[in-house]
Design a protein around this motif. Sequence first.
Motif, PDB file in Angstrom:
ATOM      1  N   LEU A  99       0.527  -4.160   4.611  1.00 27.57           N
ATOM      2  CA  LEU A  99       1.859  -4.414   4.072  1.00 27.57           C
ATOM      3  C   LEU A  99       1.784  -4.978   2.659  1.00 27.57           C
ATOM      4  O   LEU A  99       2.534  -4.580   1.764  1.00 27.57           O
ATOM      5  CB  LEU A  99       2.601  -5.382   4.995  1.00 27.57           C
ATOM      6  CG  LEU A  99       4.043  -5.736   4.594  1.00 27.57           C
ATOM      7  CD1 LEU A  99       4.919  -4.498   4.545  1.00 27.57           C
ATOM      8  CD2 LEU A  99       4.624  -6.757   5.564  1.00 27.57           C
ATOM      9  N   SER A 100       0.839  -5.899   2.452  1.00 27.12           N
ATOM     10  CA  SER A 100       0.656  -6.482   1.120  1.00 27.12           C
ATOM     11  C   SER A 100       0.224  -5.411   0.119  1.00 27.12           C
ATOM     12  O   SER A 100       0.721  -5.356  -1.016  1.00 27.12           O
ATOM     13  CB  SER A 100      -0.396  -7.602   1.190  1.00 27.12           C
ATOM     14  OG  SER A 100      -0.660  -8.122  -0.090  1.00 27.12           O
ATOM     15  N   TYR A 101      -0.678  -4.534   0.548  1.00 28.34           N
ATOM     16  CA  TYR A 101      -1.142  -3.466  -0.345  1.00 28.34           C
ATOM     17  C   TYR A 101       0.006  -2.525  -0.700  1.00 28.34           C
ATOM     18  O   TYR A 101       0.197  -2.169  -1.868  1.00 28.34           O
ATOM     19  CB  TYR A 101      -2.268  -2.679   0.327  1.00 28.34           C
ATOM     20  CG  TYR A 101      -2.687  -1.460  -0.460  1.00 28.34           C
ATOM     21  CD1 TYR A 101      -3.668  -1.543  -1.436  1.00 28.34           C
ATOM     22  CD2 TYR A 101      -2.069  -0.225  -0.253  1.00 28.34           C
ATOM     23  CE1 TYR A 101      -4.042  -0.429  -2.179  1.00 28.34           C
ATOM     24  CE2 TYR A 101      -2.424   0.898  -0.995  1.00 28.34           C
ATOM     25  CZ  TYR A 101      -3.406   0.789  -1.949  1.00 28.34           C
ATOM     26  OH  TYR A 101      -3.757   1.887  -2.695  1.00 28.34           O
ATOM     27  N   VAL A 102       0.798  -2.121   0.308  1.00 24.26           N
ATOM     28  CA  VAL A 102       1.880  -1.161   0.081  1.00 24.26           C
ATOM     29  C   VAL A 102       2.943  -1.753  -0.843  1.00 24.26           C
ATOM     30  O   VAL A 102       3.496  -1.058  -1.699  1.00 24.26           O
ATOM     31  CB  VAL A 102       2.501  -0.732   1.426  1.00 24.26           C
ATOM     32  CG1 VAL A 102       3.805   0.033   1.216  1.00 24.26           C
ATOM     33  CG2 VAL A 102       1.504   0.131   2.209  1.00 24.26           C
ATOM     34  N   SER A 103       3.221  -3.065  -0.685  1.00 25.56           N
ATOM     35  CA  SER A 103       4.244  -3.691  -1.532  1.00 25.56           C
ATOM     36  C   SER A 103       3.853  -3.677  -3.007  1.00 25.56           C
ATOM     37  O   SER A 103       4.714  -3.656  -3.886  1.00 25.56           O
ATOM     38  CB  SER A 103       4.488  -5.126  -1.066  1.00 25.56           C
ATOM     39  OG  SER A 103       3.327  -5.927  -1.272  1.00 25.56           O
ATOM     40  N   GLU A 104       2.546  -3.649  -3.281  1.00 23.06           N
ATOM     41  CA  GLU A 104       2.084  -3.651  -4.674  1.00 23.06           C
ATOM     42  C   GLU A 104       1.763  -2.251  -5.197  1.00 23.06           C
ATOM     43  O   GLU A 104       1.895  -1.978  -6.392  1.00 23.06           O
ATOM     44  CB  GLU A 104       0.823  -4.522  -4.791  1.00 23.06           C
ATOM     45  CG  GLU A 104       1.052  -5.985  -4.477  1.00 23.06           C
ATOM     46  CD  GLU A 104      -0.234  -6.794  -4.542  1.00 23.06           C
ATOM     47  OE1 GLU A 104      -1.268  -6.222  -4.956  1.00 23.06           O
ATOM     48  OE2 GLU A 104      -0.220  -7.981  -4.179  1.00 23.06           O
ATOM     49  N   GLY A 155       2.575   0.952  -3.285  1.00 25.12           N
ATOM     50  CA  GLY A 155       3.312   2.071  -2.726  1.00 25.12           C
ATOM     51  C   GLY A 155       2.618   2.673  -1.513  1.00 25.12           C
ATOM     52  O   GLY A 155       1.499   2.297  -1.150  1.00 25.12           O
ATOM     53  N   LYS A 156       3.267   3.676  -0.897  1.00 25.25           N
ATOM     54  CA  LYS A 156       2.802   4.230   0.371  1.00 25.25           C
ATOM     55  C   LYS A 156       2.088   5.572   0.223  1.00 25.25           C
ATOM     56  O   LYS A 156       1.978   6.331   1.172  1.00 25.25           O
ATOM     57  CB  LYS A 156       3.992   4.403   1.329  1.00 25.25           C
ATOM     58  CG  LYS A 156       4.658   3.101   1.709  1.00 25.25           C
ATOM     59  CD  LYS A 156       5.826   3.310   2.659  1.00 25.25           C
ATOM     60  CE  LYS A 156       5.375   3.774   4.024  1.00 25.25           C
ATOM     61  NZ  LYS A 156       6.476   3.771   5.016  1.00 25.25           N
TER      62      LYS A 156
END
Length: 520
Positions: free
Chosen positions: A453-458, A460-461
């Motif tokens: 979740l932390s990676y995606v928030s910075e 993207g998906k």
Amino acid sequence: MTFLNYIFSPRLFKVYGDASQKFYEPGGLEKWGDQIIYSLSMMWNISFYTSPLILTFLIRRGCFVAESITSFAKISAGISLIVVISLCMRGIGRSQSKVYTKFAKSLEAAKANSKNEEIKNELRLFDFEFKDWPVDFSVKEHNDAKKPRQVIAARSRPYWISSLPCEIAAYIAIHTFGLRMIYPGSVKLIQNYLHPMLVEGRAKLIENGHAKRYKLLTRDDNEVDSIFVDKRGISANGKTLVICSEGNAGFYEIGIMFTPMNLNYSVLGWNHPGFGGSTGKPFPDQDQNAMDAVVQFAINKLGFQPENILLFGWSIGGYSTLWAATQYPDNKGVIVDATFDDVLHLALPRMPQSLTGIVRIAIRQYVNLHNSELLSKYNGPIFMIRRTEDEVISENMDVSTNRGNNLLINMLKQRFPNIFKTEQVNLVNKMLSRPIEKTTDNSTDQLCLSLLLSYVSENGKSYPVEIGENYTEAQRNQMAEYLVYKHFMDYKSSHCTPLPVEYFQTPWTLPDEDTDFVFT
């Protein structure tokens, strides 16, 4: 209706809603006429598949001389006379049948008013030879037919004089028995044997599931036999359409549709080219065109948006499903059951080692069903189901040899390159060498989810996900196991066992700020 109409109209199999008859029972003249024609057709099919043996026998007996040819001509003339008499008997019998007369009039009305749904619904009361059903949807009539497509069927390679004999042998093999070995469901003898079960299966879908049968016309003018069960407005799952792609001897009438139907999804089934009422042959390009017509029909005729379409494929149907996913990447997700990474690795062990070169050319040039290659071009949600006692895509039912293992690992390596290093690939291979069962560890799951979740928030998906570059070996191992469980599930069964509803799960996707952190 003229007498010729009765002679050449299609065979009637069943009248829906008639509880007194399991199948349509023709009268005496129609029954005997049909029986003779059917028997002659069966004899022709058998002689076609055994023609090499028959020709060899006739040549050795010296049958290709003037006297023998004259005898064959007389026999052919006699058979032709029998066919003509049988057709006339059939026509007379049909013209005297009230049920068949009603059906024939409905068919003529539907052909004359192919856009009139009310008239077509009257025709839907009858089950008959699908070749005479009017076309319901043509790809060529929609703008989507003009969009460029990524066709993945064969690999171009230079031709060398030294390999020409193998090239010729590969072409002959695939166009005679090879394609039928890969897709045995396209063999007419098998379809004739299964015919009563297919009629019963359609009846169950139409009478109990309120399904509607449709004929779709592809861009290469093949006809696709399809059926649709609409659950919209009936259940919450009904707004999602599941498009089902069957295996190499599977038909929608007796196939995988029933699993999502039992979960009250809307479901669209179809038969591969050459299967059931579908025309053509199941070469990859024709199968792609058929699948394309099915998806376009779902979008343009049935009114489903791509984001509400789940693609579900079993066995060799995984190829059709993954190809559609590459063409319509905005779909809701992909579910593949008992499928493989590359059909070449299934074909080679089943053929003599001396024919390896010919088999390799035949597969790569004409039937290149390479699911790993397709999956590398798709970045959407996917869920894989492996059969732990699979006798088709495993060697001796050894789960460690299941070709689905390779499909999963290749996908995870591409999507999460910093997680799946050599050590993690070895770890997953060890996991997959035996049936796996998820052991609940909420703390580890929540940790992995929060990291994603932390990676995606910075970032993207989008894939590939570059998370894990600075992780320790233990952290990579934890994340690798977590991702395996999110994309993959074992089912203790053989290849052809129907899939229970609890294994049909919406594919996992990368988390975002709306992800629920509650675990069960």
